[in-house]
Design a protein around this motif. Structure first.
Motif, PDB file in Angstrom:
ATOM      1  N   VAL A  10      -4.290 -69.074  17.954  1.00 64.33           N
ATOM      2  CA  VAL A  10      -5.043 -69.421  19.413  1.00 64.33           C
ATOM      3  C   VAL A  10      -4.062 -68.071  20.307  1.00 64.33           C
ATOM      4  O   VAL A  10      -4.786 -67.355  20.954  1.00 64.33           O
ATOM      5  CB  VAL A  10      -5.874 -70.585  20.170  1.00 64.33           C
ATOM      6  CG1 VAL A  10      -5.759 -70.208  21.608  1.00 64.33           C
ATOM      7  CG2 VAL A  10      -6.495 -70.962  18.675  1.00 64.33           C
ATOM      8  N   THR A  13      -3.895 -64.441  19.451  1.00 66.12           N
ATOM      9  CA  THR A  13      -5.823 -63.934  19.663  1.00 66.12           C
ATOM     10  C   THR A  13      -5.461 -63.392  20.340  1.00 66.12           C
ATOM     11  O   THR A  13      -5.830 -62.562  20.873  1.00 66.12           O
ATOM     12  CB  THR A  13      -6.421 -64.566  18.593  1.00 66.12           C
ATOM     13  OG1 THR A  13      -6.434 -65.466  18.011  1.00 66.12           O
ATOM     14  CG2 THR A  13      -8.007 -64.476  18.575  1.00 66.12           C
ATOM     15  N   ARG A  16      -3.115 -60.750  21.520  1.00 67.90           N
ATOM     16  CA  ARG A  16      -3.596 -59.688  20.721  1.00 67.90           C
ATOM     17  C   ARG A  16      -4.868 -58.952  21.959  1.00 67.90           C
ATOM     18  O   ARG A  16      -5.298 -58.154  21.558  1.00 67.90           O
ATOM     19  CB  ARG A  16      -4.324 -59.196  19.425  1.00 67.90           C
ATOM     20  CG  ARG A  16      -4.657 -58.709  18.772  1.00 67.90           C
ATOM     21  CD  ARG A  16      -4.688 -58.844  17.248  1.00 67.90           C
ATOM     22  NE  ARG A  16      -5.138 -57.758  16.148  1.00 67.90           N
ATOM     23  CZ  ARG A  16      -6.829 -57.238  16.184  1.00 67.90           C
ATOM     24  NH1 ARG A  16      -7.131 -57.892  16.772  1.00 67.90           N
ATOM     25  NH2 ARG A  16      -6.608 -55.765  16.400  1.00 67.90           N
ATOM     26  N   ARG A  17      -5.855 -59.491  22.372  1.00 71.11           N
ATOM     27  CA  ARG A  17      -7.158 -59.276  22.963  1.00 71.11           C
ATOM     28  C   ARG A  17      -6.654 -58.767  23.950  1.00 71.11           C
ATOM     29  O   ARG A  17      -7.267 -57.491  24.677  1.00 71.11           O
ATOM     30  CB  ARG A  17      -7.285 -60.927  23.451  1.00 71.11           C
ATOM     31  CG  ARG A  17      -8.579 -60.738  21.638  1.00 71.11           C
ATOM     32  CD  ARG A  17      -9.343 -61.725  21.828  1.00 71.11           C
ATOM     33  NE  ARG A  17     -10.129 -61.708  20.798  1.00 71.11           N
ATOM     34  CZ  ARG A  17     -11.834 -62.847  21.202  1.00 71.11           C
ATOM     35  NH1 ARG A  17     -11.382 -63.637  21.854  1.00 71.11           N
ATOM     36  NH2 ARG A  17     -12.689 -62.901  19.881  1.00 71.11           N
ATOM     37  N   LEU A  20      -5.025 -55.200  24.009  1.00 69.85           N
ATOM     38  CA  LEU A  20      -6.311 -54.367  23.529  1.00 69.85           C
ATOM     39  C   LEU A  20      -6.674 -53.894  24.864  1.00 69.85           C
ATOM     40  O   LEU A  20      -7.605 -52.945  25.038  1.00 69.85           O
ATOM     41  CB  LEU A  20      -6.961 -55.052  22.445  1.00 69.85           C
ATOM     42  CG  LEU A  20      -6.722 -55.080  20.685  1.00 69.85           C
ATOM     43  CD1 LEU A  20      -7.337 -55.407  19.929  1.00 69.85           C
ATOM     44  CD2 LEU A  20      -6.044 -53.666  20.365  1.00 69.85           C
ATOM     45  N   LEU A  23      -5.370 -51.690  26.566  1.00 67.09           N
ATOM     46  CA  LEU A  23      -5.367 -50.296  25.711  1.00 67.09           C
ATOM     47  C   LEU A  23      -6.274 -49.945  26.364  1.00 67.09           C
ATOM     48  O   LEU A  23      -6.572 -48.540  26.634  1.00 67.09           O
ATOM     49  CB  LEU A  23      -5.316 -50.082  24.544  1.00 67.09           C
ATOM     50  CG  LEU A  23      -5.493 -49.528  23.515  1.00 67.09           C
ATOM     51  CD1 LEU A  23      -4.679 -48.311  24.105  1.00 67.09           C
ATOM     52  CD2 LEU A  23      -5.830 -49.599  22.286  1.00 67.09           C
ATOM     53  N   GLY A  24      -6.960 -50.607  26.219  1.00 69.43           N
ATOM     54  CA  GLY A  24      -8.986 -50.352  26.297  1.00 69.43           C
ATOM     55  C   GLY A  24      -9.218 -49.603  27.893  1.00 69.43           C
ATOM     56  O   GLY A  24      -9.513 -48.443  27.997  1.00 69.43           O
ATOM     57  N   VAL A  27      -7.207 -45.963  28.554  1.00 70.08           N
ATOM     58  CA  VAL A  27      -7.814 -44.993  28.027  1.00 70.08           C
ATOM     59  C   VAL A  27      -8.565 -44.651  28.965  1.00 70.08           C
ATOM     60  O   VAL A  27      -9.329 -43.406  28.984  1.00 70.08           O
ATOM     61  CB  VAL A  27      -7.982 -45.559  26.051  1.00 70.08           C
ATOM     62  CG1 VAL A  27      -9.418 -44.203  25.559  1.00 70.08           C
ATOM     63  CG2 VAL A  27      -6.717 -45.516  25.612  1.00 70.08           C
ATOM     64  N   PHE A  28      -9.533 -45.662  29.522  1.00 72.10           N
ATOM     65  CA  PHE A  28     -10.672 -45.038  30.238  1.00 72.10           C
ATOM     66  C   PHE A  28     -10.318 -44.637  31.377  1.00 72.10           C
ATOM     67  O   PHE A  28     -10.613 -44.071  31.553  1.00 72.10           O
ATOM     68  CB  PHE A  28     -11.201 -46.809  31.027  1.00 72.10           C
ATOM     69  CG  PHE A  28     -11.965 -46.448  31.816  1.00 72.10           C
ATOM     70  CD1 PHE A  28     -13.158 -45.870  31.676  1.00 72.10           C
ATOM     71  CD2 PHE A  28     -11.751 -47.765  33.278  1.00 72.10           C
ATOM     72  CE1 PHE A  28     -14.168 -46.138  33.133  1.00 72.10           C
ATOM     73  CE2 PHE A  28     -12.359 -47.489  33.768  1.00 72.10           C
ATOM     74  CZ  PHE A  28     -13.442 -46.636  33.973  1.00 72.10           C
TER      75      PHE A  28
END
Lengths: 374, 460
Positions: A10, A13, A16-17, A20, A23-24, A27-28
């Motif tokens: 858990v 996860t 990692r989330r 990400l 990162l999102g 980039v945005f």
């Protein structure tokens, strides 16, 4: 699976989330910044055309006038230039007054102009700012209002909001509102028109129109659009004259300024603005338009050395023609004749400042020439 | 508060984080209940009392039904629920319509009933949550559902903010079990709901709101526009209302999914239908199934012969029209669809060639939406008559590029139904998805309409 390894899974996860999501977001923001860099000018015709018209001739301009519609409708660069030009040197000014512009937007415009590095700019004449962070409902969510909320301007507004005397919930509400505008600007919210603005065939015509009178827009030209204001003014002339009499009475008693008003405004912002203009090699000049309301004590700022130059046209006894109904279009604005008179008055007050700066630069250039010889 | 508003991002981020950080399911549910009331209260906190009243009535009715097996008492309890819910709905939504209509009718008869319109504000989403609470009472009455003992659970079922104001209409039988079996964040796929929310946002803010600005003048004065423009406007309105409502549903379903809850699908690519009957199986699915289960089937459905079938269909769709709004345009729109459904039962529209079927449905639905959108029946008449060849005398037009939007939408509609995005989205490497999503959001936001347009279905 054991509870320990399940818990590890858990956590893995979740990490990692989070990575990400980070990162999102990066980039945005990068994509939004990229889109912003290719955007065209503002859709709002007034400010968009005015600024672009200035930028088209920025390297030939000696002075800009920045302020509200009182500047836009009241200062004719041609009149000012005629008075300040000499046989040796042509003086050229540009009117960047824009309807409804308040202190924070004006400051953003000052920065934007200085960032364009106009080669000849020596004077930035700014309508005396109050730096009062008020909510103007009709501006809310307009493209123009959102547009000036860059990081610097938003920070100045927030700082002023929390200095300003008012209940905490008002401060919170105003802060939230301005932060929303900042966020909307940062992500290019609803700016599709700007992405395609360069393709608009009407654009060049609009800019050329604004450039023709160097930003000045006489009110008599568009009487039908503002006709209602004019009619209201003419219907209430008694009220206007009484207001002028009141202001005159205050001026005679030396009470034109509201005592202590600047304690509730943001002095630091004025100091920073003065500094920024000076750093760009120009001289800041503040200008108080002939109005019907008392305001902050700009003379005190001059006495205290916060500002050096002030053109103060607020006293009806000193400038009766600027308060004469025949020279007014409405209670706030000059008509074309009033604008001519006010422009002459501004030029007269600017003349010694221009001469002083010219003398200063001559002596400094002589000094540097003799140093070169040494 | 709208899903497309900037403040919703902050609101939902807070709800999401706190929800998943809370270690107990009970605390999460209470948090969501508080958030839902805050969400509704942001519009008008006074009308929270109506939701609370509706919640308490049906909770007590449910508890009462559980305690008694006596038919007459059970029936009385159901009547309490029906009167309570429909009474509130009837007063706020229909009082003025019926009062004014009755006054006009009696005045025409020469009697003149002294009924006057009142200044009544229509509470947001009242039709949606009323139908939800009604379905609970009816299901418990029918013995299909064990009533919940937990008032907070029931209150959350009624007020769950993703679907509170514009659906989908959720049944207690689907939702209450989810409250008892909480999901874990690590078990929930976030990508599909994130993409779905973005798609919903595009439909609403980038398509529907722009279309609204283009066609509002046409519906305001249809006589001034030429025939082709009227056709274009009618197609665009069909597109607008779909993008508006299904966009909202997408965002609602995605928002709920991010909190670990499943909401039923509300749309199934309705414009791919080849019969009106199929269209209604794909359009506002939770409402049509509600009417089917709680009204059409109890009325006898199609079991009592052709005449009763026609009456049942027209009655159900008349009420469906009235559910959408208290105006004669909605009544006529409902009956219009009821008639087409009846005709299809006898004329076998499903035998039409597929392409012709699509055209037929689009024609029926678009003309229907002209009635639905018009401000009055005479205005709808002017619009519809202008659609006839050579009938319109107007000369104004709108940007012809909108035809491209209609074609592009048709292509996207068909493509998404054939190749759903869920599978490629779920399979893509995490970093590619994150980066692509970031770029997609950055590209979409500039295309939002300048001003917030309320969702069309909020008025229902």
């Amino acid at each position: 699976m054991s509870p320990v390894s399940a818990a590890c899974g858990v956590r893995r996860t979740a990490r990692r989330r989070l990575a990400l999501a980070g990162l999102g977001i990066v980039v945005f923001l990068a994509a939004a910044a990229l889109l912003r860099s290719v955007q065209g000018p503002l859709k709002a015709a007034t400010i968009r055309a005015q600024v672009e018209a200035f930028l088209a001739e920025k390297d030939d301009v000696d002075a800009v006038f920045i302020g509200s519609s009182r500047v836009q409708r009241g200062v004719s660069p041609r009149v000012v230039d005629e008075k300040l030009s000499t046989p040796e040197r042509e003086f050229r000014s540009f009117n960047l007054g824009i309807a409804g512009m308040r202190s924070f937007e004006a400051d953003w415009l000052v920065r934007r102009i200085l960032d364009a590095e106009p080669a000849r700019l020596r004077f930035v004449v700014i309508e005396a700012p109050d730096w009062k962070p008020e909510h103007v409902p009709q501006h809310d969510f307009t493209e123009r209002y959102v547009d000036w909320h860059d990081a610097r301007a938003t920070w100045l507004v927030l700082r002023a909001i929390w200095k300003f005397n008012g209940p905490w919930y008002t401060k919170l509400e105003l802060s939230w509102r301005n932060l929303r505008f900042f966020a909307m600007r940062s992500v290019n919210y609803a700016t599709k028109d700007r992405l395609m603005a360069r393709a608009d065939p009407a654009w060049d015509r609009l800019v050329a129109g604004r450039g023709r009178l160097r930003g000045y827009q006489p009110l008599d030209e568009d009487t039908p659009r503002v006709g209602r204001r004019r009619r209201r003014f003419l219907e209430n002339l008694d009220w206007f004259e009484k207001s002028v009499a009141d202001i005159r009475a205050f001026a005679e008693k030396g009470q034109l300024a509201i005592p202590g008003a600047f304690q509730t405004y943001d002095l630091a912002s004025i100091e920073e603005q003065v500094e920024r203009v000076r750093e760009a090699g120009a001289t800041p000049v503040y200008f108080a338009a002939p109005g019907l309301a008392r305001g902050p004590d700009f003379s005190a700022l001059q006495r205290d050395g916060v500002i050096e130059h002030l053109i103060d046209l607020r006293d009806p006894s000193e400038h009766p023609d600027l308060f004469a109904p025949e020279n007014r279009f409405d209670r706030e604005h000059m008509n074309e004749e009033g604008a001519r008179l006010m422009s002459e008055r501004i030029a007269a007050e600017l003349a010694p400042i221009v001469a002083g700066v010219a003398a200063e630069s001559t002596s400094s250039s002589r000094g540097s020439t003799s140093e070169d010889r040494d | 508060m709208l899903f497309t508003e900037f403040r919703f991002v902050g609101f939902f981020a807070t709800i999401f984080l706190v929800h998943w950080l809370l270690p107990w399911n009970r605390a999460r549910k209470l948090w969501l209940l508080a958030a839902s009331y805050a969400f509704y209260g942001a519009w008008n906190w006074r009308f929270l009392s109506l939701i609370v009243a509706s919640t308490i009535i049906d909770y007590l009715v449910g508890r009462g039904l559980e305690r008694t097996s006596e038919t007459s008492r059970r029936r009385a309890l159901l009547v309490v629920s029906l009167l309570g819910n429909l009474g509130i709905l009837g007063f706020f939504k229909y009082y003025n319509f019926f009062a004014v209509s009755a006054a006009e009718f009696t005045s025409w008869l020469g009697l003149g009933l002294p009924l006057q319109a009142l200044e009544i504000v229509l509470p947001l989403g009242i039709s949606f949550y009323t139908f939800q609470t009604l379905s609970y009472s009816i299901d418990v009455y029918r013995g299909r559902l064990v009533p919940t003992k937990s008032l907070p659970d029931f209150a959350l079922f009624v007020a769950f903010f993703p679907q509170l104001v514009a659906g989908p209409i959720v049944r207690a039988i689907d939702f209450l079990p989810q409250l008892a079996n909480p999901g874990r964040l690590s078990d929930i796929g976030l990508r599909v709901p994130l993409v779905r929310f973005l798609l919903g946002y595009i439909k609403k803010a980038c398509i529907a709101d722009h279309i609204a600005a283009a066609i509002d003048p046409v519906f305001a004065d249809p006589a001034a526009f030429d025939g082709m423009t009227l056709w274009l406007a009618s197609l665009l309105y069909s597109l607008q209302i779909y993008c508006d409502f299904s966009g909202y549903s997408d965002m609602a379903i995605a928002t709920a999914a991010l909190l670990g809850y499943h909401l039923p699908e509300n749309f199934g690519f309705p414009y791919l239908a080849t019969t009106v009957q199929e269209y209604w199986r794909r359009w506002h699915i939770t409402l049509t199934t509600w009417f089917r289960d709680y009204l059409y089937i109890p009325m006898g459905g199609n079991r009592l012969g052709p005449a009763r079938l026609a009456i049942n269909l027209c009655t159900v769709f008349l009420l469906c029209g009235l559910w959408h709004g208290a105006a004669w345009t909605f009544v006529v729109w409902g009956i219009y669809h009821g008639l087409f459904l009846t005709i299809e039962r006898f004329a076998r529209a499903d035998r039409l060639p597929r392409a012709l079927g699509h055209v037929y449905v689009l024609l029926v639905v678009s003309c229907g939406f002209v009635i639905f959108r018009s401000t009055s029946l005479p205005a709808a008449g002017i619009f519809l008559s202008g659609l006839l060849p050579g009938a319109s005398t107007g000369t104004l037009t709108i940007w012809p590029g909108w035809w491209g939007m209609v074609a592009g939408f048709g292509f996207a509609h068909a493509a998404l139904s054939r190749w759903p995005l869920d599978s490629p989205v779920a399979r893509a490497p995490g970093w590619i998805f994150a980066a692509a999503y970031g770029v997609a959001v950055a590209v979409v936001l500039p295309w939002a309409a300048n001003e917030y347009e309320p969702f069309i279905y909020f008025q229902f």
